[in-house]
Design a protein around this motif. Structure first.
Motif, PDB file in Angstrom:
ATOM      1  N   HIS A 130      50.437  40.288  36.763  1.00 49.50           N
ATOM      2  CA  HIS A 130      49.485  40.970  37.647  1.00 49.50           C
ATOM      3  C   HIS A 130      48.811  42.156  36.949  1.00 49.50           C
ATOM      4  O   HIS A 130      47.706  42.557  37.308  1.00 49.50           O
ATOM      5  N   ILE A 131      49.458  42.725  35.926  1.00 53.95           N
ATOM      6  CA  ILE A 131      48.880  43.863  35.193  1.00 53.95           C
ATOM      7  C   ILE A 131      47.569  43.431  34.526  1.00 53.95           C
ATOM      8  O   ILE A 131      46.554  44.129  34.616  1.00 53.95           O
ATOM      9  N   LEU A 132      47.587  42.261  33.898  1.00 55.90           N
ATOM     10  CA  LEU A 132      46.368  41.746  33.256  1.00 55.90           C
ATOM     11  C   LEU A 132      45.296  41.415  34.294  1.00 55.90           C
ATOM     12  O   LEU A 132      44.107  41.660  34.058  1.00 55.90           O
ATOM     13  N   ASP A 133      45.727  40.868  35.436  1.00 52.08           N
ATOM     14  CA  ASP A 133      44.768  40.544  36.500  1.00 52.08           C
ATOM     15  C   ASP A 133      44.099  41.816  37.022  1.00 52.08           C
ATOM     16  O   ASP A 133      42.885  41.847  37.242  1.00 52.08           O
ATOM     17  N   ASP A 134      44.899  42.883  37.223  1.00 53.43           N
ATOM     18  CA  ASP A 134      44.354  44.168  37.680  1.00 53.43           C
ATOM     19  C   ASP A 134      43.388  44.741  36.643  1.00 53.43           C
ATOM     20  O   ASP A 134      42.332  45.284  36.982  1.00 53.43           O
ATOM     21  N   PHE A 135      43.773  44.617  35.382  1.00 49.40           N
ATOM     22  CA  PHE A 135      42.951  45.117  34.271  1.00 49.40           C
ATOM     23  C   PHE A 135      41.580  44.440  34.284  1.00 49.40           C
ATOM     24  O   PHE A 135      40.547  45.098  34.198  1.00 49.40           O
ATOM     25  N   ALA A 136      41.573  43.123  34.410  1.00 50.15           N
ATOM     26  CA  ALA A 136      40.321  42.352  34.434  1.00 50.15           C
ATOM     27  C   ALA A 136      39.501  42.697  35.676  1.00 50.15           C
ATOM     28  O   ALA A 136      38.270  42.773  35.608  1.00 50.15           O
ATOM     29  N   GLU A 137      40.190  42.934  36.788  1.00 53.29           N
ATOM     30  CA  GLU A 137      39.515  43.272  38.042  1.00 53.29           C
ATOM     31  C   GLU A 137      38.801  44.622  37.933  1.00 53.29           C
ATOM     32  O   GLU A 137      37.688  44.791  38.419  1.00 53.29           O
ATOM     33  N   GLN A 138      39.451  45.597  37.271  1.00 56.78           N
ATOM     34  CA  GLN A 138      38.841  46.919  37.103  1.00 56.78           C
ATOM     35  C   GLN A 138      37.609  46.868  36.209  1.00 56.78           C
ATOM     36  O   GLN A 138      36.725  47.709  36.309  1.00 56.78           O
ATOM     37  N   LEU A 139      37.555  45.870  35.310  1.00 57.52           N
ATOM     38  CA  LEU A 139      36.425  45.740  34.389  1.00 57.52           C
ATOM     39  C   LEU A 139      35.421  44.669  34.832  1.00 57.52           C
ATOM     40  O   LEU A 139      34.528  44.316  34.073  1.00 57.52           O
ATOM     41  N   ALA A 140      35.563  44.170  36.044  1.00 58.87           N
ATOM     42  CA  ALA A 140      34.727  43.064  36.528  1.00 58.87           C
ATOM     43  C   ALA A 140      33.231  43.391  36.498  1.00 58.87           C
ATOM     44  O   ALA A 140      32.406  42.491  36.320  1.00 58.87           O
TER      45      ALA A 140
END
Length: 164
Positions: A130-140
């Motif tokens: 989920h850390i990577l998913d959150d990271f990608a979401e913040q940079l969407a």
């Protein structure tokens, strides 16, 4: 091939100003080039008959080199930068890494995000995804996931690229 190296029976000849001079023997074409004090250069060897042009060979090679150099100038190399994270990263640290990634992407680079695991952390790899998913979401807003998160040995990595 230039001048005497051209051994074809017939060639299609183009004059020094770009005008068509027709189909003739290679010897006649070479004589015309000598009269103009220029070189006979084969520019399309695969054509039937081959196409030759009366031009200054030195100038021709210079032009080709210049065009090649121009094309190289316009090329853009994309670097792959790497950001490393750990599974127990805090929110502020994650935000710092997000800002660094934004800078890399703004410069036109691709960014590889790596989530590294050590020791007992290896047992909880899937719960940390989920850390990577959150990271990608913040940079969407600025980046798109080019390569989805994938487990590679002791780490999970994904690649982000600039949003077009």
């Amino acid at each position: 091939m230039i001048n005497e190296q051209i051994r074809d029976k017939e060639v299609r000849l183009i004059g020094e100003n770009g005008e068509q001079l027709g189909i003739m023997s290679a010897r006649d074409a070479y004589k015309l080039a000598q009269e103009a004090e220029l070189d006979l250069v084969k520019i399309a060897p695969t054509a039937k008959p081959p196409v030759c042009k009366i031009i200054d060979y030195g100038k021709y090679r210079y032009e080709l080199a210049r065009k090649e150099k121009e094309a190289k100038k316009k090329q853009k190399t994309v670097e792959l930068k790497e950001i490393r994270l750990s599974p127990n990263i805090e929110a502020n640290d994650l935000n710092t890494k997000v800002n660094a990634t934004k800078k890399f992407i703004a410069k036109g680079n691709k960014v590889k995000i790596t989530l590294r695991f050590r020791g007992r952390e290896m047992a909880h790899m899937q719960s940390s995804k989920h850390i990577l998913d959150d990271f990608a979401e913040q940079l969407a807003d600025v980046a798109v996931v080019e390569k989805a998160p994938k487990v590679e040995g002791r780490s999970i990595s994904m690649v982000l690229a600039e949003k077009k």
